[in-house]
Write a protein that holds these residues in place. Structure first.
Motif, short mmCIF file in Angstrom:
data_model
loop_
_atom_site.label_atom_id
_atom_site.label_comp_id
_atom_site.label_asym_id
_atom_site.label_seq_id
_atom_site.Cartn_x
_atom_site.Cartn_y
_atom_site.Cartn_z
N SER A 120 0.85 -1.19 0.00
CA SER A 120 0.00 0.00 0.00
C SER A 120 0.88 1.24 0.00
O SER A 120 1.90 1.27 0.69
CB SER A 120 -0.89 0.00 1.24
OG SER A 120 -1.70 1.16 1.25
N THR A 121 0.49 2.22 -0.79
CA THR A 121 1.22 3.48 -0.85
C THR A 121 0.22 4.63 -0.91
O THR A 121 -0.80 4.52 -1.60
CB THR A 121 2.11 3.53 -2.10
OG1 THR A 121 3.04 2.46 -2.03
CG2 THR A 121 2.86 4.84 -2.21
N THR A 122 0.52 5.71 -0.20
CA THR A 122 -0.32 6.91 -0.21
C THR A 122 0.54 8.12 -0.50
O THR A 122 1.64 8.27 0.04
CB THR A 122 -1.02 7.10 1.16
OG1 THR A 122 -1.86 5.96 1.40
CG2 THR A 122 -1.85 8.37 1.18
N VAL A 123 0.03 8.99 -1.37
CA VAL A 123 0.67 10.28 -1.64
C VAL A 123 -0.36 11.35 -1.30
O VAL A 123 -1.52 11.28 -1.73
CB VAL A 123 1.13 10.40 -3.11
CG1 VAL A 123 1.68 11.79 -3.38
CG2 VAL A 123 2.15 9.32 -3.44
N ASP A 124 0.07 12.33 -0.53
CA ASP A 124 -0.77 13.42 -0.06
C ASP A 124 -0.20 14.72 -0.62
O ASP A 124 0.96 15.04 -0.38
CB ASP A 124 -0.74 13.41 1.47
CG ASP A 124 -1.70 14.38 2.12
OD1 ASP A 124 -2.09 15.39 1.50
OD2 ASP A 124 -2.07 14.11 3.29
N THR A 125 -1.00 15.44 -1.40
CA THR A 125 -0.51 16.67 -2.04
C THR A 125 -1.66 17.65 -2.21
O THR A 125 -2.82 17.31 -1.99
CB THR A 125 0.14 16.34 -3.40
OG1 THR A 125 0.84 17.49 -3.87
CG2 THR A 125 -0.89 15.91 -4.44
N VAL A 126 -1.34 18.87 -2.63
CA VAL A 126 -2.35 19.88 -2.93
C VAL A 126 -2.21 20.28 -4.39
O VAL A 126 -1.11 20.57 -4.86
CB VAL A 126 -2.19 21.12 -2.01
CG1 VAL A 126 -3.15 22.23 -2.42
CG2 VAL A 126 -2.42 20.73 -0.55
N LEU A 127 -3.34 20.27 -5.09
CA LEU A 127 -3.39 20.76 -6.47
C LEU A 127 -4.05 22.13 -6.46
O LEU A 127 -5.04 22.34 -5.76
CB LEU A 127 -4.19 19.80 -7.36
CG LEU A 127 -3.63 18.40 -7.52
CD1 LEU A 127 -4.55 17.55 -8.39
CD2 LEU A 127 -2.23 18.43 -8.10
#
Length: 139
Positions: free
Chosen positions: A3-10
């Motif tokens: 499992s992998t999660t990426v958290d970002t703002v567009l």
């Protein structure tokens, strides 16, 4: 399972970001692969049940949209074409200063023996490719 999660703002409003990810083929101009609708969803072409072929030419995998919460969440699963027992992607959206916070998670259980760390690196790369395409699309 990996499992992998990426958290970002567009830097775009949530409704714009939601549409980019829920209409899976909307990012085609910015991706090295193409999404092609092969079966429309129940209530709209990109609705729940929609299936997209992802790849180049005749090669690729098929994913199906399994959950849509307008402006909040998109969930899909791979249904054929990949050596996985289970692969689920979840894209969650919330408001953030300067745009939309995107929390993109992929969970995958391969059919073949693959080290979890190697698979996690691959999943993170896929997520970052999709997020990069979304960043280009909102400029």
């Amino acid at each position: 399972m990996a499992s992998t999660t990426v958290d970002t703002v567009l830097s775009a409003p949530r409704d714009v970001v939601y549409k980019l990810f829920s209409d899976r083929d909307s990012l085609n101009a910015y991706l090295p692969v193409k999404f092609s609708l092969v079966r429309p969803g129940a209530e709209s072409p990109s609705g729940v049940g929609a299936q997209y072929k992802i790849g180049l030419g005749g090669l690729g995998l098929t994913e199906e949209t399994t959950e849509l919460v307008p402006g909040e969440r998109i969930v899909y699963k791979v249904v054929k074409g990949a050596p996985v027992k289970r692969h689920v992607g979840t894209i969650s959206l919330t408001d953030a200063p300067g745009g939309t916070r995107v929390v993109y998670t992929m969970e995958s259980e391969p059919s073949l023996p693959v080290p979890a760390k190697a698979l996690e690196v691959g999943l993170k790369s896929l997520i970052n490719t999709f997020l990069g395409a979304a960043r280009k699309a909102v400029k």
